[in-house]
Design a protein around this motif. Sequence first.
Motif, short mmCIF file in Angstrom:
data_model
loop_
_atom_site.label_atom_id
_atom_site.label_comp_id
_atom_site.label_asym_id
_atom_site.label_seq_id
_atom_site.Cartn_x
_atom_site.Cartn_y
_atom_site.Cartn_z
N ARG A 233 0.80 -1.22 0.00
CA ARG A 233 0.00 0.00 0.00
C ARG A 233 0.84 1.27 0.00
NH1 ARG A 233 -5.21 0.53 3.81
NH2 ARG A 233 -5.77 -1.16 2.42
N ALA A 234 1.97 1.27 0.69
CA ALA A 234 2.70 2.53 0.89
C ALA A 234 4.16 2.44 0.47
CB ALA A 234 2.61 2.95 2.35
N GLY A 235 4.52 1.43 -0.33
CA GLY A 235 5.90 1.30 -0.76
C GLY A 235 6.19 2.10 -2.02
N TRP A 236 7.47 2.38 -2.25
CA TRP A 236 7.86 3.10 -3.44
C TRP A 236 9.33 2.84 -3.74
CZ3 TRP A 236 4.51 4.36 -6.74
CH2 TRP A 236 4.79 5.24 -7.81
N GLY B 137 27.95 3.41 -7.54
CA GLY B 137 27.36 4.09 -6.39
C GLY B 137 25.93 4.52 -6.57
N SER B 138 25.47 4.61 -7.81
CA SER B 138 24.06 4.95 -8.04
C SER B 138 23.19 3.74 -7.71
CB SER B 138 23.85 5.40 -9.49
OG SER B 138 24.11 4.32 -10.39
N GLY B 139 21.88 3.88 -7.87
CA GLY B 139 20.98 2.77 -7.57
C GLY B 139 19.63 3.28 -7.13
N PHE B 140 18.92 2.49 -6.34
CA PHE B 140 17.62 2.94 -5.86
C PHE B 140 17.37 2.46 -4.44
CE2 PHE B 140 16.67 -1.08 -8.14
CZ PHE B 140 16.01 -1.80 -7.16
N ASP B 141 16.52 3.23 -3.76
CA ASP B 141 16.05 2.88 -2.43
C ASP B 141 14.61 2.40 -2.52
OD1 ASP B 141 18.46 3.71 -1.41
OD2 ASP B 141 17.72 5.64 -0.68
N VAL B 142 14.28 1.38 -1.76
CA VAL B 142 12.91 0.92 -1.63
C VAL B 142 12.41 1.40 -0.28
CG1 VAL B 142 11.35 -1.05 -1.69
CG2 VAL B 142 13.49 -1.14 -2.97
N THR B 143 11.36 2.20 -0.28
CA THR B 143 10.87 2.79 0.96
C THR B 143 9.42 2.38 1.21
OG1 THR B 143 10.10 4.81 -0.15
CG2 THR B 143 12.38 4.78 0.66
N GLU B 144 9.00 2.52 2.46
CA GLU B 144 7.61 2.26 2.81
C GLU B 144 7.19 3.21 3.91
OE1 GLU B 144 4.61 -1.48 3.63
OE2 GLU B 144 6.67 -1.65 4.33
N ALA B 145 6.20 4.04 3.62
CA ALA B 145 5.70 5.00 4.59
C ALA B 145 4.74 4.34 5.56
CB ALA B 145 5.01 6.15 3.86
N GLY B 146 4.49 5.01 6.68
CA GLY B 146 3.49 4.54 7.63
C GLY B 146 4.01 3.49 8.59
N LYS C 222 3.53 -2.17 7.96
CA LYS C 222 4.54 -2.56 6.99
C LYS C 222 4.11 -3.84 6.25
CE LYS C 222 7.22 0.78 8.40
NZ LYS C 222 7.42 2.00 7.58
N SER C 223 3.87 -3.70 4.95
CA SER C 223 3.44 -4.83 4.14
C SER C 223 4.32 -5.08 2.93
CB SER C 223 1.99 -4.61 3.67
OG SER C 223 1.12 -4.41 4.76
N LEU C 224 5.27 -4.19 2.69
CA LEU C 224 6.17 -4.33 1.55
C LEU C 224 6.90 -5.66 1.62
CD1 LEU C 224 8.38 -1.60 0.05
CD2 LEU C 224 9.48 -3.72 0.72
N ALA C 225 7.11 -6.30 0.46
CA ALA C 225 7.74 -7.62 0.44
C ALA C 225 8.81 -7.69 -0.64
CB ALA C 225 6.69 -8.71 0.19
N LEU C 226 9.96 -8.27 -0.28
CA LEU C 226 11.08 -8.46 -1.19
C LEU C 226 11.42 -9.94 -1.24
CD1 LEU C 226 13.35 -5.58 0.14
CD2 LEU C 226 11.85 -5.47 -1.84
#
Length: 287
Positions: free
Chosen positions: A75-78, A106-115, A118-122
Amino acid sequence: MPELPEVHALASDLDARLRGREIARLQIVAFPALKTYDPPVESLAGERIAGVTRHGKFLDLATDGGLHLVMHLARAGWVRWRAAAPQSSGRPGAGPLAARLVLDDGSGFDVTEAGTKKSLALYVVRDPAEVPGIARLGPDPLADDFTLARFREILAAQGRAQLKSVLRDQSVVAGIGNAYSDEILHVARMSPFKPAAMGDDDSAALYEALRTTLADAVARAEGTPASELKAEKKSNLRVHGRFREPCPVCGTRIEQVIFADRTFQYCPGCQTGGKKLSDRVMDRLLK
């Protein structure tokens, strides 16, 4: 929640940035988000990225060595792209950072989750089908083989089940969530509570609404920077999230129904013959 159009745009953007690049490391910051242990996350180090695709609402980063980093943003991941090495260490804590992928420069991306929920899954897997949510996905509604005939078979199999629930069920049709199911039903001029089994004229109208609504959203999202995708989605929604606003088609006030963990919106004038649907939560408050 990111749905098919936003995940499609994220996959396209990440594919353009990552294809052919080498992974230096994947750092897990929110350990509960990682749902697998074999292969270990360390096995991604040194792997070259073959491409980024999607399965429904799942992002799939594949490597030349046959490994897959699969992400479900819930729901709140990005996903937030970093053009340079991070300034912070990404240590475990109470912040939104869940994981950090770092490339060899050194570049790349961050996986974030607000709130706080916590339901984000990897998942790090050898085959995307090893991810339970992908294994049970229904057909992709924008695939060439998702024909009207196939859609009618799906609806007939669901019988008396309510359309809102059918469209959101990932094992029935992949990629549609709360927002786009509201939009599709509004375009089709159908009640969220209408039974799935219906006549040929209605099923053809719903099929057309589904395909055009999603295709139009994908076209708008394509090429939009990830930082602007949420705003782009919100600004183009007709009824979802528009409670008490006038319907853009008929001017009727948009209403909503509240469930335990989510709400949906609809237009009584376009979808329910002017009738307001029963909202148990609001009905209790008004007693």
